[in-house]
Design a protein around this motif. Sequence first.
Motif, PDB file in Angstrom:
ATOM      1  N   TYR A  46       0.860  -1.172   0.000  1.00  0.00           N
ATOM      2  CA  TYR A  46       0.000   0.000   0.000  1.00  0.00           C
ATOM      3  C   TYR A  46       0.904   1.231   0.000  1.00  0.00           C
ATOM      4  CZ  TYR A  46      -3.083  -3.572   1.973  1.00  0.00           C
ATOM      5  OH  TYR A  46      -3.782  -4.724   2.205  1.00  0.00           O
ATOM      6  N   ALA A  47       0.505   2.247  -0.763  1.00  0.00           N
ATOM      7  CA  ALA A  47       1.325   3.459  -0.799  1.00  0.00           C
ATOM      8  C   ALA A  47       0.442   4.680  -0.968  1.00  0.00           C
ATOM      9  CB  ALA A  47       2.349   3.386  -1.934  1.00  0.00           C
ATOM     10  N   VAL A  48       0.881   5.760  -0.364  1.00  0.00           N
ATOM     11  CA  VAL A  48       0.221   7.052  -0.507  1.00  0.00           C
ATOM     12  C   VAL A  48       1.238   8.014  -1.116  1.00  0.00           C
ATOM     13  CG1 VAL A  48      -0.775   9.013   0.720  1.00  0.00           C
ATOM     14  CG2 VAL A  48      -1.356   6.686   1.418  1.00  0.00           C
ATOM     15  N   ARG A  49       0.800   8.761  -2.117  1.00  0.00           N
ATOM     16  CA  ARG A  49       1.696   9.688  -2.809  1.00  0.00           C
ATOM     17  C   ARG A  49       1.234  11.119  -2.537  1.00  0.00           C
ATOM     18  NH1 ARG A  49       1.234   7.971  -8.076  1.00  0.00           N
ATOM     19  NH2 ARG A  49       2.824   6.409  -7.629  1.00  0.00           N
ATOM     20  N   ILE A  50       2.145  11.966  -2.096  1.00  0.00           N
ATOM     21  CA  ILE A  50       1.838  13.368  -1.802  1.00  0.00           C
ATOM     22  C   ILE A  50       2.632  14.234  -2.777  1.00  0.00           C
ATOM     23  CG2 ILE A  50       1.859  15.170  -0.039  1.00  0.00           C
ATOM     24  CD1 ILE A  50       1.947  12.885   2.056  1.00  0.00           C
ATOM     25  N   ILE A  51       1.930  15.116  -3.516  1.00  0.00           N
ATOM     26  CA  ILE A  51       2.578  15.935  -4.543  1.00  0.00           C
ATOM     27  C   ILE A  51       2.501  17.400  -4.122  1.00  0.00           C
ATOM     28  CG2 ILE A  51       2.652  16.497  -6.997  1.00  0.00           C
ATOM     29  CD1 ILE A  51       1.060  13.923  -7.511  1.00  0.00           C
ATOM     30  N   VAL A  52       3.682  18.020  -3.986  1.00  0.00           N
ATOM     31  CA  VAL A  52       3.777  19.407  -3.522  1.00  0.00           C
ATOM     32  C   VAL A  52       4.433  20.267  -4.605  1.00  0.00           C
ATOM     33  CG1 VAL A  52       3.837  18.759  -1.097  1.00  0.00           C
ATOM     34  CG2 VAL A  52       5.974  18.905  -2.375  1.00  0.00           C
ATOM     35  N   ASN A  53       4.715  21.524  -4.286  1.00  0.00           N
ATOM     36  CA  ASN A  53       5.215  22.455  -5.308  1.00  0.00           C
ATOM     37  C   ASN A  53       6.731  22.607  -5.321  1.00  0.00           C
ATOM     38  OD1 ASN A  53       2.602  23.208  -6.336  1.00  0.00           O
ATOM     39  ND2 ASN A  53       2.303  24.409  -4.465  1.00  0.00           N
ATOM     40  N   THR A  54       7.382  22.487  -4.158  1.00  0.00           N
ATOM     41  CA  THR A  54       8.820  22.743  -4.094  1.00  0.00           C
ATOM     42  C   THR A  54       9.539  21.611  -3.356  1.00  0.00           C
ATOM     43  OG1 THR A  54       8.740  23.928  -1.978  1.00  0.00           O
ATOM     44  CG2 THR A  54       8.353  25.223  -3.996  1.00  0.00           C
ATOM     45  N   VAL A  55      10.851  21.568  -3.546  1.00  0.00           N
ATOM     46  CA  VAL A  55      11.676  20.564  -2.860  1.00  0.00           C
ATOM     47  C   VAL A  55      11.634  20.791  -1.355  1.00  0.00           C
ATOM     48  CG1 VAL A  55      14.030  19.710  -2.542  1.00  0.00           C
ATOM     49  CG2 VAL A  55      13.195  20.212  -4.845  1.00  0.00           C
ATOM     50  N   THR A  56      11.665  22.063  -0.930  1.00  0.00           N
ATOM     51  CA  THR A  56      11.598  22.375   0.507  1.00  0.00           C
ATOM     52  C   THR A  56      10.330  21.794   1.127  1.00  0.00           C
ATOM     53  OG1 THR A  56      12.852  24.408   0.170  1.00  0.00           O
ATOM     54  CG2 THR A  56      11.585  24.231   2.217  1.00  0.00           C
ATOM     55  N   GLU A  57       9.210  21.925   0.417  1.00  0.00           N
ATOM     56  CA  GLU A  57       7.948  21.383   0.918  1.00  0.00           C
ATOM     57  C   GLU A  57       8.004  19.855   1.027  1.00  0.00           C
ATOM     58  OE1 GLU A  57       4.924  22.875  -1.674  1.00  0.00           O
ATOM     59  OE2 GLU A  57       4.869  24.852  -0.731  1.00  0.00           O
ATOM     60  N   CYS A  58       8.765  19.205   0.153  1.00  0.00           N
ATOM     61  CA  CYS A  58       8.912  17.734   0.238  1.00  0.00           C
ATOM     62  C   CYS A  58       9.451  17.334   1.604  1.00  0.00           C
ATOM     63  CB  CYS A  58       9.866  17.224  -0.857  1.00  0.00           C
ATOM     64  SG  CYS A  58       9.205  17.266  -2.525  1.00  0.00           S
ATOM     65  N   TYR A  59      10.523  18.008   2.033  1.00  0.00           N
ATOM     66  CA  TYR A  59      11.154  17.652   3.305  1.00  0.00           C
ATOM     67  C   TYR A  59      10.285  18.095   4.495  1.00  0.00           C
ATOM     68  CZ  TYR A  59      15.284  16.308   0.664  1.00  0.00           C
ATOM     69  OH  TYR A  59      16.144  15.676  -0.208  1.00  0.00           O
ATOM     70  N   ASN A  60       9.544  19.202   4.331  1.00  0.00           N
ATOM     71  CA  ASN A  60       8.628  19.618   5.401  1.00  0.00           C
ATOM     72  C   ASN A  60       7.528  18.575   5.605  1.00  0.00           C
ATOM     73  OD1 ASN A  60      10.033  21.966   5.836  1.00  0.00           O
ATOM     74  ND2 ASN A  60       8.703  23.240   4.543  1.00  0.00           N
ATOM     75  N   VAL A  61       6.975  18.073   4.484  1.00  0.00           N
ATOM     76  CA  VAL A  61       5.924  17.050   4.566  1.00  0.00           C
ATOM     77  C   VAL A  61       6.479  15.771   5.176  1.00  0.00           C
ATOM     78  CG1 VAL A  61       4.409  15.552   3.204  1.00  0.00           C
ATOM     79  CG2 VAL A  61       4.525  17.996   2.697  1.00  0.00           C
TER      80      VAL A  61
END
Length: 739
Positions: free
Chosen positions: A276-291
């Motif tokens: 099972y996997a959940v994919r989260i798509i954000v706008n910036t690389v910084t937001e990737c690490y924050n999430v």
Amino acid sequence: MEGVNKDYLSNSKNEYTIDALIQKILDGEKQYDLSKIVSAYELADKYHSGQKRESGEPYITHPLAVAYILLELGMDTDTICAALLHDVVEDTSCTLENLQKQFGTDVAMLVNGVTKLKKVEIFTKDEQKAENIRKILLAMSEDIRVIIIKLADRLHNMRTLNFCREEKRRIIAHETMNIYAPIAHRLGIRSIKDELEDLSFHYLDPYAYEEIDKQMNLRKEGRDQLVEDIKERIRERLSQDFDPVPQIEGRVKSNYGIYKKVYRDGKEIDQIYDRYAVRIIVNTVTECYNVLGIIHDMFKPIPNRFKDYISTPKPNMYQSLHTTVIGRQGIPFEVQIRTWEMHRTAEYGIAAHWKYKEGVRSSSKDDNRLAWIRQIIESQQESNDVEEIVRAIKNDLAPEDVFAFTPKGDMITLPVGSTVIDFAYAIHTQVGHRMCGAKADKKMVSYDYQIKTGEIIEILTTNVEGHGPSRSWLNICKTNEAKSKIRSWFKKERREENIFEGKNALEREFRRNMIKVPEDELEDFLKLDMRRHNCETLDDFFAAIGYGGVQLSKVMQRLKSEYHKKYGEKITADITEDIKPQRSKNSSGVIVDGIDDCVIKFAQCCNPLPGDEIVGFITRGHGISIHKCDCVNYQTQKDKADTAQRWVPVKWAATEDNKGYFKTTLDIIAVDRIGLLADVSSALAMINIYIHESTSRELKNGNAILTVTLSVAGMEQLNSVIAKIKKIKNVISVERSGK
């Protein structure tokens, strides 16, 4: 990929029409030359008129389906036209000149690149397939759109494979799994790769496919609810920090992905953490690490299950953060976090180049993405065996890779199972040729050491004149690139040695298979294989065997068959003449008095070599164990009443037929210093001695002892090896180990 039919197994007979294709173009935002595409369709429809597929459908439905798939990928006008026309040159009277005149050079070139090889001199069907793949790779190096069309072509053929006979289905499915799915993976086109794998798996192992499908369907209701609950919980938490909330998707691992972990790795379905996997798509690389931080705060992360593909992208340029966590129900699931640009690359791979970057023909990133194509083509230049291309693709395009670093921080990507030899040649050809040792995370390792992801690999080199690779490296390294460079070195630098080694190898195989060809007839006997490997003379053929360009295991079956046809009437007489009432002689090169057809093994307590005085001991159920006469075990046991009768006289066979190699261990005592092990490895490599194992430790008096296990042909070669090592600086003594 939007619109791909997910029910391809139960509904493989799809309706594709030019009207549906036109409507999809009009519904999309991208601009196409519609009149050119319609003209391509009309020409294809004209030439394919009356032709049927094995399903009974009009043949034109196939190029329409291929064009539809490519349209979903966002490919350009010329690619869509080439898809519609990709079979007209092969299957009809239409010529490339006609296409070039009406549609331009690009369309004609793409059609030519996809057209299957027809007029090629072949020896087997497998070779024809390999030669066809070589042509595809060459065309890919000129324009990557060729392979994207080929992948779409193969995808539609796989969707309609149920109309073929069973034997053909398995052959096509096997080729798809080994060739086309790995290429789709390396191009990053995930949707095509996953569907090709699932379809191939369905036909190659239908029982396992149905079993996994059944198991997953039993869990379907609870599975879907679980994924929805996780998505909702994450959405609620992210709404506190993001406006708007990032897009959140759920996915379940493909049947083939589950199969690999259940059957290949021996796991239960419930033990697969990323099913099972959940994919989260954000706008910036910084937001990737924050999430990522928020997810780890919400759920308990599983140790050693975090992968940062943003800082270290995969070879197909895939980028994302992967972490595996445990939810409230105690069920592990994977979370993937990426930006929109990363998501497009992950879904469409190199096809995103056309879908989202109109007007841009190439970039340095795309050039890096296609570097592996050039590597495979270059590595094939020294091999005339067309089947080698299949092995290269299977090895070099494997989806699983390891990532290791040079001491300067440069990352090298290699297939799983690659050794330090592969690493050396991946850095540079001359680094591989001059390699004399290697370190993994600052520890000395053997040449057959398999690299692990994240390690820092240091290659030790030497400037000794004439130093080069060992022939044994061909059996150690994994990548076709390294093997090709090693063969190339032997081909250019060691012709006389290659001729000698190749001739001896062929003679040994002939003796083993009882083939006796008169010397003046040998060239005529081998002419077919010489022509096949572009060898003009016998010496060229012997040299090719010597450097590995010709593999005897692949030609001996044909030569045996040819020999029986040509010399069949002489064989019985020759064999009878050769049979003599002599003592039993084994392939080990040892003669045992009075015992026929006995099994021989060499005792590890003393490791006897040809030239040593030896004696045999009759074991219980394991044949005869050969010991040195000065072996401690022999000296203490020979006079005991219960074992004295089991010691029998033996001797080495006095013949040149014995070309085998034997393991022996040396204890080297030297003044401890930096580079000692590297110097020993280099000295042995220069005389082509294969090292099986090496260890070292410091002695109390400040000296060091190196224990090296190696292969030699006998005492004469061993004495030469010992003399060579004694010349190394600071070496005090070299003795055979008693182990």
